[in-house]
Design a protein around this motif. Sequence first.
Motif, PDB file in Angstrom:
ATOM      1  N   SER A  31       0.831  -1.205   0.000  1.00 39.52           N
ATOM      2  CA  SER A  31       0.000   0.000   0.000  1.00 39.52           C
ATOM      3  C   SER A  31       0.866   1.256   0.000  1.00 39.52           C
ATOM      4  CB  SER A  31      -0.931   0.018   1.220  1.00 39.52           C
ATOM      5  OG  SER A  31      -1.837  -1.063   1.151  1.00 39.52           O
ATOM      6  N   CYS A  32       1.928   1.248   0.808  1.00 39.90           N
ATOM      7  CA  CYS A  32       2.825   2.405   0.856  1.00 39.90           C
ATOM      8  C   CYS A  32       3.479   2.646  -0.506  1.00 39.90           C
ATOM      9  CB  CYS A  32       3.908   2.205   1.910  1.00 39.90           C
ATOM     10  SG  CYS A  32       3.316   2.260   3.602  1.00 39.90           S
ATOM     11  N   LEU A  33       4.013   1.591  -1.098  1.00 43.46           N
ATOM     12  CA  LEU A  33       4.695   1.750  -2.380  1.00 43.46           C
ATOM     13  C   LEU A  33       3.741   2.179  -3.487  1.00 43.46           C
ATOM     14  CD1 LEU A  33       7.218  -1.211  -2.255  1.00 43.46           C
ATOM     15  CD2 LEU A  33       7.687   1.233  -2.016  1.00 43.46           C
ATOM     16  N   GLU A  34       2.501   1.697  -3.457  1.00 51.92           N
ATOM     17  CA  GLU A  34       1.539   2.099  -4.482  1.00 51.92           C
ATOM     18  C   GLU A  34       1.225   3.587  -4.375  1.00 51.92           C
ATOM     19  OE1 GLU A  34      -2.584   0.587  -6.626  1.00 51.92           O
ATOM     20  OE2 GLU A  34      -1.925  -0.411  -4.778  1.00 51.92           O
ATOM     21  N   ALA A  35       1.018   4.086  -3.169  1.00 55.83           N
ATOM     22  CA  ALA A  35       0.726   5.508  -2.985  1.00 55.83           C
ATOM     23  C   ALA A  35       1.942   6.371  -3.321  1.00 55.83           C
ATOM     24  CB  ALA A  35       0.268   5.773  -1.549  1.00 55.83           C
ATOM     25  N   GLY A  88       4.466   5.574  -5.253  1.00 56.96           N
ATOM     26  CA  GLY A  88       4.718   5.463  -6.686  1.00 56.96           C
ATOM     27  C   GLY A  88       3.801   6.344  -7.509  1.00 56.96           C
ATOM     28  N   ALA A  89       2.619   6.644  -6.973  1.00 53.01           N
ATOM     29  CA  ALA A  89       1.670   7.524  -7.670  1.00 53.01           C
ATOM     30  C   ALA A  89       1.969   8.995  -7.380  1.00 53.01           C
ATOM     31  CB  ALA A  89       0.240   7.190  -7.234  1.00 53.01           C
ATOM     32  N   GLY A  90       2.964   9.248  -6.541  1.00 52.35           N
ATOM     33  CA  GLY A  90       3.352  10.623  -6.249  1.00 52.35           C
ATOM     34  C   GLY A  90       2.408  11.353  -5.314  1.00 52.35           C
ATOM     35  N   LYS A  91       1.690  10.622  -4.490  1.00 52.53           N
ATOM     36  CA  LYS A  91       0.708  11.240  -3.590  1.00 52.53           C
ATOM     37  C   LYS A  91       1.309  11.457  -2.206  1.00 52.53           C
ATOM     38  CE  LYS A  91      -2.498  11.423  -6.577  1.00 52.53           C
ATOM     39  NZ  LYS A  91      -3.131  12.674  -6.957  1.00 52.53           N
ATOM     40  N   PRO A  92       0.925  12.561  -1.536  1.00 48.12           N
ATOM     41  CA  PRO A  92       1.329  12.719  -0.142  1.00 48.12           C
ATOM     42  C   PRO A  92       0.736  11.578   0.664  1.00 48.12           C
ATOM     43  CG  PRO A  92       0.109  14.665  -0.922  1.00 48.12           C
ATOM     44  CD  PRO A  92       0.084  13.648  -2.012  1.00 48.12           C
ATOM     45  N   LEU A  93       1.542  11.023   1.557  1.00 47.56           N
ATOM     46  CA  LEU A  93       1.139   9.810   2.265  1.00 47.56           C
ATOM     47  C   LEU A  93       1.316   9.976   3.769  1.00 47.56           C
ATOM     48  CD1 LEU A  93       0.315   6.792   2.274  1.00 47.56           C
ATOM     49  CD2 LEU A  93       2.725   6.238   1.879  1.00 47.56           C
ATOM     50  N   LEU A  94       0.252   9.671   4.483  1.00 44.91           N
ATOM     51  CA  LEU A  94       0.278   9.574   5.939  1.00 44.91           C
ATOM     52  C   LEU A  94       0.041   8.115   6.283  1.00 44.91           C
ATOM     53  CD1 LEU A  94       0.274  10.619   8.858  1.00 44.91           C
ATOM     54  CD2 LEU A  94      -2.169  11.151   8.557  1.00 44.91           C
ATOM     55  N   VAL A  95       1.021   7.484   6.907  1.00 47.89           N
ATOM     56  CA  VAL A  95       0.926   6.081   7.287  1.00 47.89           C
ATOM     57  C   VAL A  95       0.525   6.000   8.756  1.00 47.89           C
ATOM     58  CG1 VAL A  95       2.298   4.004   7.712  1.00 47.89           C
ATOM     59  CG2 VAL A  95       2.527   5.220   5.564  1.00 47.89           C
ATOM     60  N   VAL A  96      -0.461   5.149   9.027  1.00 50.60           N
ATOM     61  CA  VAL A  96      -0.905   4.920  10.393  1.00 50.60           C
ATOM     62  C   VAL A  96      -0.472   3.506  10.776  1.00 50.60           C
ATOM     63  CG1 VAL A  96      -2.839   4.890  11.996  1.00 50.60           C
ATOM     64  CG2 VAL A  96      -2.848   6.486  10.050  1.00 50.60           C
ATOM     65  N   VAL A  97       0.468   3.456  11.701  1.00 49.91           N
ATOM     66  CA  VAL A  97       1.052   2.189  12.137  1.00 49.91           C
ATOM     67  C   VAL A  97       0.131   1.541  13.163  1.00 49.91           C
ATOM     68  CG1 VAL A  97       3.030   1.140  13.318  1.00 49.91           C
ATOM     69  CG2 VAL A  97       3.383   3.036  11.714  1.00 49.91           C
ATOM     70  N   LEU A 138       2.616  18.830   4.789  1.00 50.76           N
ATOM     71  CA  LEU A 138       2.874  17.973   3.628  1.00 50.76           C
ATOM     72  C   LEU A 138       3.949  18.550   2.710  1.00 50.76           C
ATOM     73  CD1 LEU A 138      -0.811  16.957   2.761  1.00 50.76           C
ATOM     74  CD2 LEU A 138       0.876  15.689   4.113  1.00 50.76           C
ATOM     75  N   SER A 139       4.271  19.833   2.873  1.00 51.32           N
ATOM     76  CA  SER A 139       5.269  20.456   1.998  1.00 51.32           C
ATOM     77  C   SER A 139       6.680  19.920   2.256  1.00 51.32           C
ATOM     78  CB  SER A 139       5.251  21.980   2.162  1.00 51.32           C
ATOM     79  OG  SER A 139       5.771  22.356   3.422  1.00 51.32           O
ATOM     80  N   VAL A 140       6.907  19.238   3.381  1.00 49.68           N
ATOM     81  CA  VAL A 140       8.240  18.706   3.680  1.00 49.68           C
ATOM     82  C   VAL A 140       8.507  17.378   2.969  1.00 49.68           C
ATOM     83  CG1 VAL A 140       8.257  19.836   5.943  1.00 49.68           C
ATOM     84  CG2 VAL A 140       7.574  17.440   5.774  1.00 49.68           C
ATOM     85  N   LEU A 141       7.479  16.797   2.381  1.00 52.20           N
ATOM     86  CA  LEU A 141       7.640  15.482   1.751  1.00 52.20           C
ATOM     87  C   LEU A 141       8.386  15.580   0.427  1.00 52.20           C
ATOM     88  CD1 LEU A 141       4.139  13.924   2.485  1.00 52.20           C
ATOM     89  CD2 LEU A 141       6.274  13.670   3.771  1.00 52.20           C
ATOM     90  N   GLN A 142       9.265  14.614   0.210  1.00 52.69           N
ATOM     91  CA  GLN A 142      10.064  14.530  -1.006  1.00 52.69           C
ATOM     92  C   GLN A 142       9.516  13.414  -1.903  1.00 52.69           C
ATOM     93  OE1 GLN A 142      12.686  16.677  -1.627  1.00 52.69           O
ATOM     94  NE2 GLN A 142      11.876  17.643   0.217  1.00 52.69           N
ATOM     95  N   PRO A 143       9.562  13.605  -3.221  1.00 45.19           N
ATOM     96  CA  PRO A 143       9.084  12.545  -4.117  1.00 45.19           C
ATOM     97  C   PRO A 143       9.879  11.252  -3.923  1.00 45.19           C
ATOM     98  CG  PRO A 143       9.497  14.570  -5.331  1.00 45.19           C
ATOM     99  CD  PRO A 143      10.033  14.777  -3.947  1.00 45.19           C
ATOM    100  N   PHE A 144       9.183  10.153  -4.040  1.00 46.59           N
ATOM    101  CA  PHE A 144       9.789   8.829  -3.925  1.00 46.59           C
ATOM    102  C   PHE A 144      10.269   8.402  -5.301  1.00 46.59           C
ATOM    103  CE2 PHE A 144       9.314   4.162  -4.046  1.00 46.59           C
ATOM    104  CZ  PHE A 144      10.158   3.822  -2.997  1.00 46.59           C
ATOM    105  N   GLN A 145      11.534   8.040  -5.386  1.00 42.89           N
ATOM    106  CA  GLN A 145      12.089   7.570  -6.655  1.00 42.89           C
ATOM    107  C   GLN A 145      12.005   6.049  -6.696  1.00 42.89           C
ATOM    108  OE1 GLN A 145      12.996   9.761  -9.039  1.00 42.89           O
ATOM    109  NE2 GLN A 145      12.332  11.310  -7.568  1.00 42.89           N
ATOM    110  N   PRO A 146      11.263   5.509  -7.653  1.00 46.18           N
ATOM    111  CA  PRO A 146      11.145   4.049  -7.719  1.00 46.18           C
ATOM    112  C   PRO A 146      12.507   3.397  -7.971  1.00 46.18           C
ATOM    113  CG  PRO A 146      10.027   5.108  -9.574  1.00 46.18           C
ATOM    114  CD  PRO A 146      10.556   6.188  -8.698  1.00 46.18           C
ATOM    115  N   GLY A 147      12.572   2.110  -7.666  1.00 47.84           N
ATOM    116  CA  GLY A 147      13.819   1.369  -7.832  1.00 47.84           C
ATOM    117  C   GLY A 147      14.350   1.418  -9.254  1.00 47.84           C
ATOM    118  N   GLN A 148      15.639   1.354  -9.361  1.00 49.24           N
ATOM    119  CA  GLN A 148      16.308   1.370 -10.657  1.00 49.24           C
ATOM    120  C   GLN A 148      16.554  -0.074 -11.096  1.00 49.24           C
ATOM    121  OE1 GLN A 148      16.830   4.301 -12.279  1.00 49.24           O
ATOM    122  NE2 GLN A 148      15.717   5.202 -10.565  1.00 49.24           N
ATOM    123  N   THR A 149      15.532  -0.672 -11.674  1.00 57.63           N
ATOM    124  CA  THR A 149      15.617  -2.100 -12.006  1.00 57.63           C
ATOM    125  C   THR A 149      16.704  -2.391 -13.045  1.00 57.63           C
ATOM    126  OG1 THR A 149      13.835  -1.817 -13.603  1.00 57.63           O
ATOM    127  CG2 THR A 149      13.221  -2.564 -11.408  1.00 57.63           C
TER     128      THR A 149
END
Length: 164
Positions: free
Chosen positions: A85-89, A91-100, A139-150
């Motif tokens: 779920s984390c990687l899908e969000a 990867g879509a470039g969305k701001p993400l709040l994870v609730v553990v 949310l402005s502190v969040l940095q884009p997630f760079q997907p793996g370099q396969t």
Amino acid sequence: MKTVFLTVGTTSFDELIESVTRSEAAQALKARGYERLVLQVGRGSLLPAADSCPHIQLEAFRFKDSIAEDIRQADLVISHAGAGSCLEALGAGKPLLVVVNDKLMDNHQLELARQLHADSHLLYCTCSTLTETLSTMDLSVLQPFQPGQTKSFANFLDKALGLK
């Protein structure tokens, strides 16, 4: 219409569903300009009715073939701390709040959330701190997630195995 999409994946996390639909949490979302909350509740015992959250337009469902469109349409994604779920969000470039889910033993979810938070890819909290986090998050502190370099990984393996 600013939308929040919440997913618990294929699991059950009723405490998160209860927490986000409480009046205080809904008011915190409303104060940030969110008008719509879409819940994917998974196997949980709760399936909130549309009128159960008076401060915000609520929709809820258990499962779909794909939640990619829900994520794409969201302005904020709130998720359990499952890696998929984390990687899908992210990867879509969305701001993400994870609730553990702090009730789990040997909580690998906390490790994942901490690491991705340390890299400024997401914010995280627990159900007990959700309303406070919704009220104070930046949310402005969040940095884009760079997907793996396969390709790089494949080249490394080729070299390591003597194929290149």
